[in-house]
Design an enzyme around this catalytic site. Structure first.
Site, mmCIF file in Angstrom:
data_model
loop_
_atom_site.group_PDB
_atom_site.id
_atom_site.type_symbol
_atom_site.label_atom_id
_atom_site.label_comp_id
_atom_site.label_asym_id
_atom_site.label_seq_id
_atom_site.Cartn_x
_atom_site.Cartn_y
_atom_site.Cartn_z
ATOM 1 N N ASP A 253 0.823 -1.203 0.000
ATOM 2 C CA ASP A 253 0.000 0.000 0.000
ATOM 3 C C ASP A 253 0.861 1.258 0.000
ATOM 4 O O ASP A 253 1.835 1.373 0.755
ATOM 5 C CB ASP A 253 -0.900 -0.018 1.245
ATOM 6 C CG ASP A 253 -1.765 1.208 1.363
ATOM 7 O OD1 ASP A 253 -2.664 1.375 0.522
ATOM 8 O OD2 ASP A 253 -1.533 2.017 2.294
ATOM 9 N N GLU A 286 1.244 -0.032 -4.932
ATOM 10 C CA GLU A 286 0.452 1.171 -5.142
ATOM 11 C C GLU A 286 1.417 2.336 -4.996
ATOM 12 O O GLU A 286 2.093 2.454 -3.969
ATOM 13 C CB GLU A 286 -0.676 1.302 -4.116
ATOM 14 C CG GLU A 286 -1.505 2.560 -4.360
ATOM 15 C CD GLU A 286 -2.378 2.946 -3.182
ATOM 16 O OE1 GLU A 286 -3.391 3.623 -3.406
ATOM 17 O OE2 GLU A 286 -2.040 2.594 -2.039
#
Length: 582
Positions: A253, A286
């Site tokens: 993330d 990401e």
């Protein structure tokens, strides 16, 4: 990597349970077990250690300088919530499929899902057969690390090593993975290494150097990856998920909030060195910064937010927030995504900042393409899915583009039956924090025209209300419609598996042609030299288009009986496969 070969935490060894904590700000640390306190031996570099003859299942805490009692930051299981005692865990598990080695990345078709919304790990396990039947080859779990309360997206986790107790704990998660492998499904896990949640993190009590005061993130001070102990804490965590839990990959993330490219390189190297060479293990990022260099040897792929954002603006016309970067020419942005990977490759965004690096040399499989995910649904004030915002025919055309593009497709849970259930932002924080989160979320949308007035903002659901979570559980509103949608979706993925995947690596783009204000045709040359052509039109008017004369039409849909060679009517999509040309 031997089971539980982690530097920190309560680890079973031949000598007993080895407790080890990095507490550089502490003078004295004790292990508390029941009414007994055991002094830990100081070690170099701020570490404390003690070996005790206690069984698995033992509850314990650490006491810092005779005062603060804290859970183990590397806890493998909590007795209760994040503020409860930690538990000694035996990592052994009777795997039924220990020889599973994964699947090649080119075969990935990913269903992102939230375990809590599907009934915890056991609930997900019961749905795996249906997920495979839909045509998926992988699931991606939103974060499952222990978070405060029993309802959360997972990005408020504070104990990265402990699977969330309300979902079922470690053995239930392993059973899920084992069942997925039996069905031929990969399991990816979303992990958060860029911040800790706002409640339950006690690291500042004894290891404030875990963070750096000179650098802020949206979640507070940045984690200090310059320190070897911090890097080891997270690298060991990644290896635990991949080895002990046998995950097939990790989605990292928001790595743009990790101010240490060296950490990502070190993590990738550790994965290569510690895991068997014959295992297919995939790291996916990401990264708002579009750092193409990370996709040349560190990570397998990156979520392509550019592709989603351009598609969303093209379909909805929305231009507020981050969609502002795509408002001027969404079709041009999308065409560049299909032809070169990223839309932003060094251009300035709406804030005047340069973003991205050239990506045209990367293969399409270096990018994960999606029409929506948890972020782009749940970060909306009312959590609307795209199928509820645009006519379904246009949604289907965009879904088909994602499904048959040579990039790796990702869909959000329920997309396979055109689910219209909203996915809202939900938490279960203590009362004071819950109030701040509720008001903060409503203030966040004050700049949006639809929520400019206090009365409109008051309509935004309270994240902490149980009803907000329950409203986010995917439902089938119309069984017949859902069944038809499943057949259509399954057909797309069967076509992808049969015609595209065997020819996918290597694959290179041949360019993308604009056909109108909201229509394009993209072409690729596949591994066998043949050509793959996709064309779609999500505009209001028909556009001229000549289908490849020597290509087989693999998929065509449009309103009425429009012929695929006569042009592209509104809400149409076509896919062709044909021979290459000298």
């Amino acid at each position: 990597m031997p089971a539980q070969a982690c530097r920190y935490g309560a680890i079973l060894t031949e000598r007993g349970v080895r407790f080890r904590l990095w507490a550089p700000a502490a003078q004295r640390v004790e292990v508390l077990i029941g009414a007994d306190a055991y002094a830990m031996r100081p070690r170099p570099h701020g570490e404390f250690e003690r070996v005790l003859d206690v069984p698995a299942g033992t509850a314990y805490r650490y006491r810092i300088d005779g005062q603060a009692e804290v859970p183990d930051p590397a806890s493998r299981q909590q007795q209760g919530d994040v503020e409860g005692a930690s538990m000694v865990v035996d990592p052994g598990y009777p795997w039924r499929h220990p020889d599973w080695s994964g699947r090649p990345w080119k075969e990935a078709v990913i269903c992102e899902l939230h375990a809590g919304c599907l009934g915890g790990f056991e609930g997900v396990r019961r749905r795996l057969a249906a997920i495979r039947e839909a045509g998926y080859t992988a699931i991606e779990l939103m974060p499952v690390a222990e978070f405060p309360g029993d309802r959360n997206w997972g990005y408020d986790g504070v104990l990265p090593y402990a699977p969330e107790a309300s979902y079922g704990g470690a053995d239930a998660l392993k059973a899920l993975v084992d069942e997925a492998h039996e069905l031929g499904l990969m399991v990816f896990l979303d992990v958060v290494y860029n911040h800790f949640g706002p409640h339950g993190n006690r690291l500042n009590d004894y290891a404030p150097w875990f963070f750096r005061a000179d650098q802020a993130t949206p979640w507070g001070p940045a984690i200090d990856f310059r320190r070897a102990q911090v890097r080891r804490f997270f690298i060991d965590n990644a290896l635990m998920w991949l080895d002990e839990f046998r995950m097939d990959g990790l989605r990292l993330d928001a790595v743009h909030a990790i101010a240490s490219p060296a950490f990502l390189k070190q993590l990738a190297q550790a994965v290569r060195e510690r895991l068997p060479a014959d295992r297919h293990v995939h790291l996916v990022l990401e990264n708002e910064r579009n750092t193409a260099a990370f996709l040349r040897g560190i990570a397998r792929a990156q979520w392509n937010d550019d592709g989603h954002n351009a598609l969303h603006v093209l379909l909805t016309g929305e231009r507020e927030g981050y969609y502002g970067d795509y408002a001027q020419d969404p079709l041009g942005r999308l065409a560049r995504v299909l032809a070169e990977g990223f839309a932003f490759q060094g251009q300035r965004d709406r804030h005047g900042r340069r973003r991205g690096q050239p990506s045209g040399d990367l293969p399409p499989t270096a990018f994960v393409l999606f029409l929506q995910n948890h972020d782009q649904v749940g970060n909306r004030a009312l959590g609307e899915r795209l199928v509820a915002l645009v006519p379904e025919a246009r949604w289907r055309a965009a879904m088909a583009l994602v499904a048959l593009c040579p990039m790796v497709p990702l869909f959000f849970m329920g997309d396979e039956w055109a689910c219209a259930t909203p996915f809202l932002y939900f938490t279960s924080h203590p009362a004071e924090l819950a109030a701040k989160v509720r008001e903060g979320r409503r203030a966040e949308f004050a700049a949006f025209s639809a929520f400019a007035s206090p009365e409109r903002r008051a309509r935004i659901p309270d994240p902490n209300a149980r009803a907000t979570f329950e409203a986010s559980i995917p439902r089938e509103e119309d069984a017949a419609h859902a069944q038809a949608a499943r057949r259509w979706f399954r057909g797309l993925l069967e076509l992808r598996a049969r015609e595209l995947v065997p020819r996918l690596e290597p694959c290179r783009p041949l360019g993308c042609e604009r056909l109108g204000d909201a229509a394009l045709a993209a072409r690729w040359v596949l591994a066998d030299g043949s050509r793959w052509t996709l064309a779609f039109n999500v505009g209001e008017r028909a556009v001229r288009f000549e289908a490849p004369a020597d290509g087989r039409c693999l998929h065509w849909e449009a309103p009425g009986d429009s012929a695929p060679v006569a042009g592209l009517p509104p809400a149409s999509f076509g896919a062709w496969h044909g021979p290459g040309h000298a």
